[in-house]
Structures are given as structure tokens and as C-alpha cells.
Design a protein around this motif. Structure first.
Motif, PDB file in Angstrom:
ATOM      1  N   LEU A  94      79.515  45.474  22.764  1.00 54.45           N
ATOM      2  CA  LEU A  94      78.051  45.435  22.792  1.00 54.45           C
ATOM      3  C   LEU A  94      77.439  46.755  22.323  1.00 54.45           C
ATOM      4  O   LEU A  94      76.449  46.764  21.576  1.00 54.45           O
ATOM      5  N   GLU A  95      78.020  47.855  22.749  1.00 52.66           N
ATOM      6  CA  GLU A  95      77.513  49.165  22.329  1.00 52.66           C
ATOM      7  C   GLU A  95      77.587  49.309  20.816  1.00 52.66           C
ATOM      8  O   GLU A  95      76.689  49.882  20.186  1.00 52.66           O
ATOM      9  N   GLY A  96      78.667  48.794  20.226  1.00 51.79           N
ATOM     10  CA  GLY A  96      78.812  48.859  18.781  1.00 51.79           C
ATOM     11  C   GLY A  96      77.751  48.060  18.048  1.00 51.79           C
ATOM     12  O   GLY A  96      77.444  48.337  16.879  1.00 51.79           O
ATOM     13  N   LEU A  97      77.195  47.063  18.725  1.00 52.21           N
ATOM     14  CA  LEU A  97      76.124  46.249  18.143  1.00 52.21           C
ATOM     15  C   LEU A  97      74.743  46.826  18.438  1.00 52.21           C
ATOM     16  O   LEU A  97      73.730  46.297  17.968  1.00 52.21           O
ATOM     17  N   GLY A  98      74.715  47.903  19.232  1.00 50.89           N
ATOM     18  CA  GLY A  98      73.437  48.453  19.661  1.00 50.89           C
ATOM     19  C   GLY A  98      72.794  47.606  20.748  1.00 50.89           C
ATOM     20  O   GLY A  98      71.563  47.625  20.916  1.00 50.89           O
ATOM     21  N   LEU A  99      73.625  46.863  21.484  1.00 49.01           N
ATOM     22  CA  LEU A  99      73.142  45.982  22.539  1.00 49.01           C
ATOM     23  C   LEU A  99      73.730  46.411  23.881  1.00 49.01           C
ATOM     24  O   LEU A  99      74.531  47.341  23.953  1.00 49.01           O
ATOM     25  N   SER A 100      73.343  45.695  24.937  1.00 49.02           N
ATOM     26  CA  SER A 100      73.845  46.033  26.270  1.00 49.02           C
ATOM     27  C   SER A 100      74.125  44.763  27.059  1.00 49.02           C
ATOM     28  O   SER A 100      73.868  43.635  26.594  1.00 49.02           O
ATOM     29  N   GLU A 101      74.628  44.931  28.258  1.00 57.24           N
ATOM     30  CA  GLU A 101      74.983  43.812  29.135  1.00 57.24           C
ATOM     31  C   GLU A 101      73.810  42.869  29.352  1.00 57.24           C
ATOM     32  O   GLU A 101      73.989  41.647  29.467  1.00 57.24           O
ATOM     33  N   SER A 102      72.613  43.397  29.388  1.00 53.95           N
ATOM     34  CA  SER A 102      71.429  42.567  29.650  1.00 53.95           C
ATOM     35  C   SER A 102      71.129  41.584  28.513  1.00 53.95           C
ATOM     36  O   SER A 102      70.370  40.631  28.703  1.00 53.95           O
ATOM     37  N   ASP A 103      71.719  41.799  27.341  1.00 56.73           N
ATOM     38  CA  ASP A 103      71.500  40.887  26.217  1.00 56.73           C
ATOM     39  C   ASP A 103      72.360  39.630  26.313  1.00 56.73           C
ATOM     40  O   ASP A 103      72.117  38.660  25.580  1.00 56.73           O
ATOM     41  N   LEU A 104      73.352  39.642  27.193  1.00 53.14           N
ATOM     42  CA  LEU A 104      74.201  38.472  27.376  1.00 53.14           C
ATOM     43  C   LEU A 104      73.425  37.370  28.084  1.00 53.14           C
ATOM     44  O   LEU A 104      72.473  37.621  28.809  1.00 53.14           O
ATOM     45  N   ARG A 105      73.860  36.122  27.891  1.00 60.50           N
ATOM     46  CA  ARG A 105      73.211  34.980  28.520  1.00 60.50           C
ATOM     47  C   ARG A 105      74.212  34.161  29.348  1.00 60.50           C
ATOM     48  O   ARG A 105      74.000  32.987  29.595  1.00 60.50           O
ATOM     49  N   CYS A 106      75.306  34.803  29.773  1.00 59.78           N
ATOM     50  CA  CYS A 106      76.361  34.060  30.459  1.00 59.78           C
ATOM     51  C   CYS A 106      76.255  34.087  31.976  1.00 59.78           C
ATOM     52  O   CYS A 106      76.880  33.275  32.660  1.00 59.78           O
ATOM     53  N   GLY A 107      75.472  35.019  32.541  1.00 53.76           N
ATOM     54  CA  GLY A 107      75.385  35.132  33.991  1.00 53.76           C
ATOM     55  C   GLY A 107      76.543  35.941  34.568  1.00 53.76           C
ATOM     56  O   GLY A 107      77.523  36.252  33.882  1.00 53.76           O
ATOM     57  N   SER A 108      76.411  36.298  35.837  1.00 56.89           N
ATOM     58  CA  SER A 108      77.406  37.143  36.510  1.00 56.89           C
ATOM     59  C   SER A 108      78.205  36.353  37.536  1.00 56.89           C
ATOM     60  O   SER A 108      77.688  35.423  38.146  1.00 56.89           O
ATOM     61  N   HIS A 109      79.445  36.729  37.715  1.00 60.03           N
ATOM     62  CA  HIS A 109      80.233  36.231  38.841  1.00 60.03           C
ATOM     63  C   HIS A 109      81.288  37.264  39.195  1.00 60.03           C
ATOM     64  O   HIS A 109      81.614  38.149  38.397  1.00 60.03           O
ATOM     65  N   GLU A 110      81.811  37.166  40.390  1.00 57.81           N
ATOM     66  CA  GLU A 110      82.842  38.097  40.847  1.00 57.81           C
ATOM     67  C   GLU A 110      84.057  38.007  39.927  1.00 57.81           C
ATOM     68  O   GLU A 110      84.475  36.911  39.551  1.00 57.81           O
ATOM     69  N   PRO A 111      84.633  39.148  39.546  1.00 59.20           N
ATOM     70  CA  PRO A 111      85.802  39.082  38.666  1.00 59.20           C
ATOM     71  C   PRO A 111      86.976  38.410  39.360  1.00 59.20           C
ATOM     72  O   PRO A 111      87.162  38.550  40.575  1.00 59.20           O
ATOM     73  N   TYR A 112      87.757  37.694  38.578  1.00 55.83           N
ATOM     74  CA  TYR A 112      88.955  37.068  39.118  1.00 55.83           C
ATOM     75  C   TYR A 112      90.072  38.095  39.326  1.00 55.83           C
ATOM     76  O   TYR A 112      90.976  37.872  40.126  1.00 55.83           O
ATOM     77  N   ASP A 113      90.003  39.184  38.589  1.00 59.95           N
ATOM     78  CA  ASP A 113      91.015  40.230  38.704  1.00 59.95           C
ATOM     79  C   ASP A 113      90.862  40.948  40.044  1.00 59.95           C
ATOM     80  O   ASP A 113      89.793  41.470  40.374  1.00 59.95           O
ATOM     81  N   ARG A 114      91.930  40.991  40.830  1.00 63.33           N
ATOM     82  CA  ARG A 114      91.853  41.543  42.180  1.00 63.33           C
ATOM     83  C   ARG A 114      91.561  43.039  42.178  1.00 63.33           C
ATOM     84  O   ARG A 114      90.764  43.522  42.986  1.00 63.33           O
ATOM     85  N   ASP A 115      92.189  43.784  41.277  1.00 61.83           N
ATOM     86  CA  ASP A 115      91.964  45.234  41.241  1.00 61.83           C
ATOM     87  C   ASP A 115      90.504  45.557  40.931  1.00 61.83           C
ATOM     88  O   ASP A 115      89.911  46.444  41.556  1.00 61.83           O
TER      89      ASP A 115
END
Length: 330
Positions: A94-115
Motif C-alpha cells: 500500500l505504501e508503494g501505491l501511496g495508499l494506506s490501510e484505510s483505503d482497503l474495503r475488506c474490514g478487520s478481523h482478529e488474525p488467525y496467526d497465534r503469534d
């Protein structure tokens, strides 16, 4: 889900306790090679079709214009764990595109990765959209949207990006889409027959990097997945572990509600399967059984044994039953 064929059974105390039925198609250069259940069953492919959704990204030149790598291509097809490597890769993309996390439209959820989940808890941080298992696909969507110079609401069904994905879907499946639903990540998911999905996977399997624009795009996506299995899913996941076990000879991808696909270049075969009840254990066992049947995976490999039907044991190590492949399947 009519005419589903029994595929997996759980026996306990000499009785059939549970069973899973489904549909599967192996598609070759001449059409259907083998099938179980109803090859014409209409399904939502869910995340198993991410390489189809990424076709416009590569075919349009947007991928190369953004100077991305095969690792990014694998991530665009991923249903990842939200591990640190996935979060960092999507952030940098995203940084390479000049964009950020807020430009995504997928929504948030807890990561499946335990660490990563534990790190967030210790730091008192909330998960963000970078942790979404589809964030790589959405980075690809944003890359294409920027290249097309279109609006930011790329997840809308009437957006030019989704129209391009629909056209690509119909072309590679050889059929008109049978409607659409909204996926867990908010993007449209086009319904298709299982045979159509298998036909598309065969096209990916047979594609050559030296072919025309579509062929080259397909080969690049397939080969990126096989070369970077850690980006496609994550540690402990079937997609990652099985591609490693097959040493890059096969690209595979799961989708929610027990869909699985495989692309086998050396045999020019595509596989698509769907377990009718949405059970993951059955989908993983079924895809392993088919890959073993086709000689692509050694049944004795530990990562195959992990998912193939076997004696069931409880937490004390006592044998309690057996998971079996149903008669007539694989």
C-alpha cells in the motif's frame, strides 16, 4: 446441493457417526476426466477463485507498472493468516501505491496467526484491515483501481474493476455467471458451476509463460502461488503445507465453505471440489485423496497423512474411531 456423493465417513464403536458428501470434477484438455456428485452444481467459489479475480491485475499491465514481484502475486491470491510477514507485505504494498490501510474495503478481523494475535493483545492494539485474510487480494484490487483511474469503491458490483473480473470469470469458466453474492471481505463472489471452476483451473494449469497475454498472466499467477506457498495461506494451513509437500509442482487454493481447487501443470489438469456441508476436514481430506490418486502427492508424506482419513484418537491417546474415504470416491 442435490446428488452429492458420499466422500468421507466417521465411524465410532462400529457405527457410522457422521458423513460428508460433495461434488468434485477433474478437468483435462478434452473436458471432464472424472467427476463425483453433480458436476453442474452451482456454487460460490469463495476464495478458491482469487487467481481469477487477479487476472485483470496482470493482464492490464497494472501489476508490472507497479513494479511488483511474484511474491505480491501470491499474496493477491491469498487467504492468509494475518501473520507478521503478511501484515508487513500488505503495508509495504500500500505504501508503494501511496495508499494506506484505510483505503482497503475488506474490514478487520482478529488474525488467525497465534503469534500476531498474542502480540496485539500484549500491546493493547486492535486488529486492522491488514490482518484480514483477504487484504492481499484487496491490495491487488487497489493496484488495478489506481491503474484504471477509477473511483475508490472497488468492491461495488458496478465498479469497472468488478465488471472486468466478471468478464474474465465468464471467459475462463466458459459460462455466464449464475449471479453473485457478497463475500466475507465485502467483494462480489460470482456463482458458477463446479465444472466451470474446474475448467478454469485446467486453463491455469495448461497456461504457458511464453503464451499470449491471458496465458502468460495465468502462468504467472499459478507459478507465483506454487513458489510462495507461505504467502498464500500460512504456517499450519493446508494450502501452504501441501504445496510445500509437492515442491511447487501443483498450485492449490481453498475457499470458505469447503471449496478446494488445484492446478496441475505437468498433467494439464484442473480440479474443483465442494463439500456440501461446508466441512473443512472433509475438503482437505478430499483434495489430498485426489492429489494422491493422480500421483502428485505421496500418501506417506507426513503433511498428507495429517489430513488423510485415519484412526481417530482422543486426548489420552486412546483409539476412538476411524475417518474413512467413502466407497466410490478417490
Amino acid at each position: 446441493m442435490k446428488n452429492a456423493q458420499p466422500m468421507l465417513e466417521l465411524w465410532r464403536g462400529g457405527r457410522l457417526e457422521s458423513h460428508h458428501a460433495g461434488h468434485a470434477v477433474i478437468w483435462g484438455e478434452g473436458g471432464v476426466v472424472e467427476s463425483w456428485g453433480d458436476a453442474g452444481a452451482i456454487i460460490f467459489p469463495r476464495s478458491s477463485c482469487k487467481m481469477i479475480q487477479a487476472l485483470p491485475l496482470v493482464e492490464s499491465g497494472a501489476f508490472d507498472a507497479a513494479r511488483l514481484t511474484p511474491r505480491h502475486l501470491a499474496l493477491s491470491c491469498a487467504s492468509h493468516q494475518g501473520a507478521a510477514l503478511h501484515v508487513e507485505a500488505t503495508r509495504r504494498w500500500l505504501e508503494g501505491l501511496g495508499l494506506s490501510e484505510s483505503d482497503l474495503r475488506c474490514g478487520s478481523h482478529e488474525p488467525y496467526d497465534r503469534d500476531e494475535r498474542n502480540r496485539l493483545i500484549r500491546a493493547g492494539e486492535e486488529p486492522c484491515q491488514l490482518h484480514n485474510n483477504c487484504s492481499g487480494k484487496h491490495c491487488g484490487f487497489l493496484t488495478m483501481t489506481r491503474h484504471m483511474k477509477t473511483g475508490p469503491d472497488y468492491e461495488q458490483i458496478d465498479h469497472p474493476l468488478q465488471k472486468a473480473i466478471r468478464q474474465a470469470t465468464e471467459e475462463v469458466t466458459g459460462e455466464a455467471v449464475a449471479g453473485y453474492g457478497i463475500d466475507g471481505c465485502s467483494a462480489p463472489n460470482f456463482a458458477m458451476s463446479l465444472a466451470g471452476l474446474a475448467r478454469a483451473m485446467q486453463a491455469f494449469a495448461a497456461a504457458r509463460d511464453t503464451g499470449d497475454g491471458r496465458q502468460r498472466a495465468m502462468a504467472r499467477l499459478r507459478d507465483a502461488m506454487a513458489a510462495h506457498p507461505e504467502m498464500v495461506a500460512g504456517e499450519g494451513r493446508a494450502c501452504t503445507e501441501l504445496m510445500r509437500a509437492m515442491r511447487g509442482r501443483v498450485a492449490i487454493k481453498t475457499g470458505a465453505e469447503a471449496v478446494f481447487v488445484a492446478m496441475i501443470p505437468e498433467k494439464k489438469l484442473g480440479i474443483a471440489l465442494k463439500i456440501a456441508d461446508g466441512g473443512t476436514r472433509a475438503a482437505e481430506a478430499a483434495i489430498v485423496a485426489l492429489l494422491v490418486r493422480l500421483g502428485m502427492l505421496d500418501a506417506a508424506h507426513p503433511l498428507a497423512q495429517k489430513r488423510l482419513p485415519a484412526v481417530q484418537k482422543n486426548w489420552r491417546g486412546l483409539e476412538t474411531g476411524e475417518l474413512r474415504l467413502s466407497d466410490g470416491f478417490a
